[in-house]
Every structure is written in structure tokens, then in C-alpha cells.
Design an enzyme around this catalytic site. Structure first.
Site, short mmCIF file in Angstrom:
data_model
loop_
_atom_site.label_atom_id
_atom_site.label_comp_id
_atom_site.label_asym_id
_atom_site.label_seq_id
_atom_site.Cartn_x
_atom_site.Cartn_y
_atom_site.Cartn_z
N ARG A 83 0.84 -1.21 0.00
CA ARG A 83 0.00 0.00 0.00
C ARG A 83 0.87 1.27 0.00
O ARG A 83 0.98 1.96 -1.00
CB ARG A 83 -0.96 -0.04 1.21
CG ARG A 83 -2.10 0.96 1.14
CD ARG A 83 -1.76 2.34 1.62
NE ARG A 83 -1.22 2.36 2.98
CZ ARG A 83 -0.62 3.40 3.51
NH1 ARG A 83 -0.49 4.51 2.82
NH2 ARG A 83 -0.12 3.35 4.74
N ASP A 84 1.54 1.50 1.11
CA ASP A 84 2.36 2.71 1.26
C ASP A 84 3.48 2.74 0.22
O ASP A 84 3.84 3.79 -0.31
CB ASP A 84 2.93 2.73 2.69
CG ASP A 84 3.64 4.02 3.04
OD1 ASP A 84 3.73 4.92 2.18
OD2 ASP A 84 4.14 4.13 4.17
N ASN B 63 10.34 4.11 3.27
CA ASN B 63 10.00 3.51 4.55
C ASN B 63 11.18 2.68 5.07
O ASN B 63 12.01 2.21 4.29
CB ASN B 63 8.82 2.56 4.37
CG ASN B 63 7.52 3.28 4.10
OD1 ASN B 63 7.03 4.01 4.94
ND2 ASN B 63 6.98 3.09 2.90
N CYS C 49 6.16 9.44 0.11
CA CYS C 49 4.87 10.10 0.30
C CYS C 49 4.66 11.07 -0.84
O CYS C 49 5.46 11.98 -1.04
CB CYS C 49 4.82 10.84 1.63
SG CYS C 49 3.31 11.79 1.82
N HIS D 25 10.55 6.47 8.59
CA HIS D 25 11.16 6.58 7.27
C HIS D 25 12.65 6.79 7.43
O HIS D 25 13.09 7.41 8.40
CB HIS D 25 10.53 7.74 6.49
CG HIS D 25 9.18 7.40 5.92
ND1 HIS D 25 8.69 7.98 4.78
CD2 HIS D 25 8.24 6.54 6.34
CE1 HIS D 25 7.48 7.49 4.52
NE2 HIS D 25 7.17 6.62 5.45
N HIS E 250 6.01 4.12 12.79
CA HIS E 250 6.16 4.09 11.34
C HIS E 250 7.29 5.06 10.96
O HIS E 250 7.08 6.26 10.90
CB HIS E 250 4.82 4.51 10.72
CG HIS E 250 4.76 4.46 9.22
ND1 HIS E 250 3.92 3.60 8.55
CD2 HIS E 250 5.42 5.14 8.27
CE1 HIS E 250 4.07 3.78 7.24
NE2 HIS E 250 4.98 4.71 7.05
MG MG Z 1 5.42 5.39 5.08
#
Ligand code: MG
Length: 311
Positions: free
Chosen positions: A27-28, A262, A253, A222, A220
Site C-alpha cells: 500500500r504505502d 520507509n 509520500c 522513514h 512508522h
Molecule cells: Mg510510510
């Protein structure tokens, strides 16, 4: 070429026995790819991640297809995957329409995506931070009526590319609003990767002191500034047991300048394997998945572990 395919295991008694890795690559990660990936490749990625032992494989996002064309095939992806018993496949839902589509597609766990800053709320959600809960609260409530767990992502928890440093009180407030609305867990996002370990511990501590259980808190990170693993270790030492990461380090992003990848799942698993922290993940299977995905994308994975093991 190193003969070592796994780290030497030297445990510590000040860490959790087990950590849940929340894999966000499908997803991300893919959401930020400029070339559109076909549905079959996404389905294979998700199935391979589940087969590698990841307990949570965030699958897709039920967003407006015109806003994120990469994820326009969300229903087809959910229909295509082979669900493994015990593996969770959450999906992002920005609004009621997304939630309805997700439920129709058989999604049993969802997430909403809030911002800890005004500028990012404006850019990502098209409204000020003060108005974001008006958007999410009905979605969260409806999801709860359907019995679905709801994760509340909070982005820009440690810094914002337009506003700079973020007041931790703002982050704690947004977390409280999400939980009040019915969210069942949180993910604290360092969307631009500027956090450092003391900052992480301080923010988590501040949140816990407001009464939020550690079991509800995910992190979460990065790796923009190379701090993601250090920040993860700081969170684990505090007692956090849910960590987001992305296969191969996929993702950034699309609405935040200077945001790069990430935390790579392989790098996380290598560290946790070395520490003797259980994840259930098969590192070799994961590395093979990353290399396969890199072939699909036509570029090498940013994961250092994949680079070290994959050559
Ligand atoms: Mg992320």
C-alpha cells in the site's frame, strides 16, 4: 561476498519477546510508484509477503481512483489474493464510500490517515487539521458498527516539511481524537524521517502518560536521514511491539517533499533476528520477494540487507 546469511543471535532482556511487523509495502510502497503496477503483480507481492510469514500485510487503499491511480484496482487486488489463516490484510479507507467499497471487497480491518499538522492536513486531506475528525469520525464509527478494527495513522508526528518541528501536544491531541472516535490502534508516522531516538521515546512516553496503552501504539519510520532502525530500537526499548516497515524499503509520500523510503522490512528483520526477538518472518523468503519486486520495478531495492544478501 559475505558467507553470513543471518546475524549472530545475541539477545537482550530489555526488549519485547515478540514484535508484530505491520508490512506496508503493497500500500504505502506502491502508492508512491509513478509507473502503474498491474493487479497480478500486486496480488503476487501480497501473497509472497504472507507466505514469508508477515502477520499483517496492508493490502491497498480504497481512495479515489483519480487521486491515486496506482490503487484504482483495490477491489480486484482484494479479490485476487489468497488469504492465509492468521494473516491480517488491512486496507486504508479515507471516507464512507471507501469503507463501503472495502467491506464489499471483503476487507475485515481498515485504517484512516490523519495528520498531526495543519499544512499536511490541507495538502493531503484538503482541510485544516481541526476539521479532519469531522471527516474520519463517521467512517471510524461505521467501521466499528461492522465490527472492523480501525487503525489511526498519524502522519508528520516528528517534523513537517512546511512547518518544521511539530509540537508533541498536537500529536497527542490527534491520537486522543482518533481513539475517542473509535480507533482500535495507532501508528505514529515519521513521514519525512527526521526523528531521532530520544524524540521517539519522549513522544511515546508522553502518549502513554495520557493513558494510551502501549499495545495500541505502532511506529512508522522513514529512513530519509538514516535514523529508522535507531528510532525503532528506541521504541522497542520503551515497550512498543508493533513496527511498520516496507518490503525492500518501497515507498515515500506523494504529498510530502523530501520524503524517501520507509524502513525496509529486511533491515528490521535482520536486527530483530540478531536480538532474538520473534517476528515469524522468514528472512530468505522476504529477500527473494524483494529481489523479485525489484525486477518488476526495474530498479534495485534500497534495503541494505537485500543488497548484502541479494548479490
Ligand atoms: Mg510510510
Amino acid at each position: 561476498m559475505s558467507p553470513m546469511r543471518a546475524p549472530v543471535l545475541v539477545g537482550r532482556d530489555d526488549l519485547p519477546d515478540r514484535v508484530t511487523i505491520w508490512e506496508v509495502g503493497a500500500r504505502d510502497g506502491l502508492q508512491n510508484e509513478s509507473t502503474v503496477i498491474d493487479t497480478a503483480t500486486k496480488v503476487e507481492l501480497i501473497d509472497r509477503l504472507a507466505a514469508a510469514g508477515l502477520p499483517v500485510v496492508e493490502a491497498t487503499s480504497f481512495v479515489r481512483p483519480d487521486r491515486v491511480p496506482q490503487l484504482a484496482d483495490a477491489p480486484a487486488v482484494m479479490a485476487g489474493i489468497t488469504r492465509v489463516d492468521g494473516v491480517r490484510y488491512p486496507a486504508l479507507v479515507p471516507n464512507d464510500r471507501g469503507l463501503e467499497a472495502a467491506i464489499a471487497a471483503g476487507v475485515t480491518e481498515v485504517a484512516v490517515f490523519a495528520s498531526a499538522t495543519d499544512t499536511f492536513a490541507q495538502r493531503n486531506l484538503g482541510r485544516p487539521m481541526a476539521d479532519q475528525m469531522a471527516m474520519f469520525a463517521p467512517v471510524v464509527a461505521r467501521a466499528r458498527v461492522h465490527g472492523l478494527p480501525v487503525r489511526g495513522y498519524v502522519s508528520m508526528c516528528f517534523g513537517d516539511p512546511w512547518e518544521g518541528a511539530v509540537d508533541p501536544a498536537q500529536v497527542v491531541d490527534v491520537c486522543a481524537e482518533l481513539l475517542d472516535a473509535g480507533c482500535t490502534s495507532l501508528s505514529l508516522g515519521d513521514t519525512i524521517g527526521v526523528a531521532t531516538p530520544g524524540h521517539v521515546t519522549s513522544l511515546v512516553d508522553r502518549l502513554v502518560r495520557t493513558g494510551v496503552g502501549l499495545d495500541l501504539v505502532g511506529v512508522h519510520f522513514h529512513d530519509t536521514y538514516g535514523q529508522a532502525l535507531a528510532n525503532t530500537l528506541a521504541a522497542l526499548l520503551y515497550g512498543v511491539t508493533t513496527v511498520d516497515s516496507s518490503v525492500g524499503g518501497l515507498g515515500g509520500c506523494p504529498f510530502a517533499e523530501s520524503a524517501t523510503g520507509n524502513l525496509a522490512t529486511e533491515d528490521l528483520v535482520w536486527m530483530l533476528d540478531g536480538l532474538g526477538v520473534e517476528t515469524g518472518v522468514d528472512l530468505e523468503a522476504l529477500v527473494a520477494t524483494s529481489l523479485w519486486m525489484a525486477g518488476q520495478l526495474g530498479r534495485p531495492p534500497v534495503s541494505r540487507v537485500v543488497q548484502a544478501l541479494g548479490g
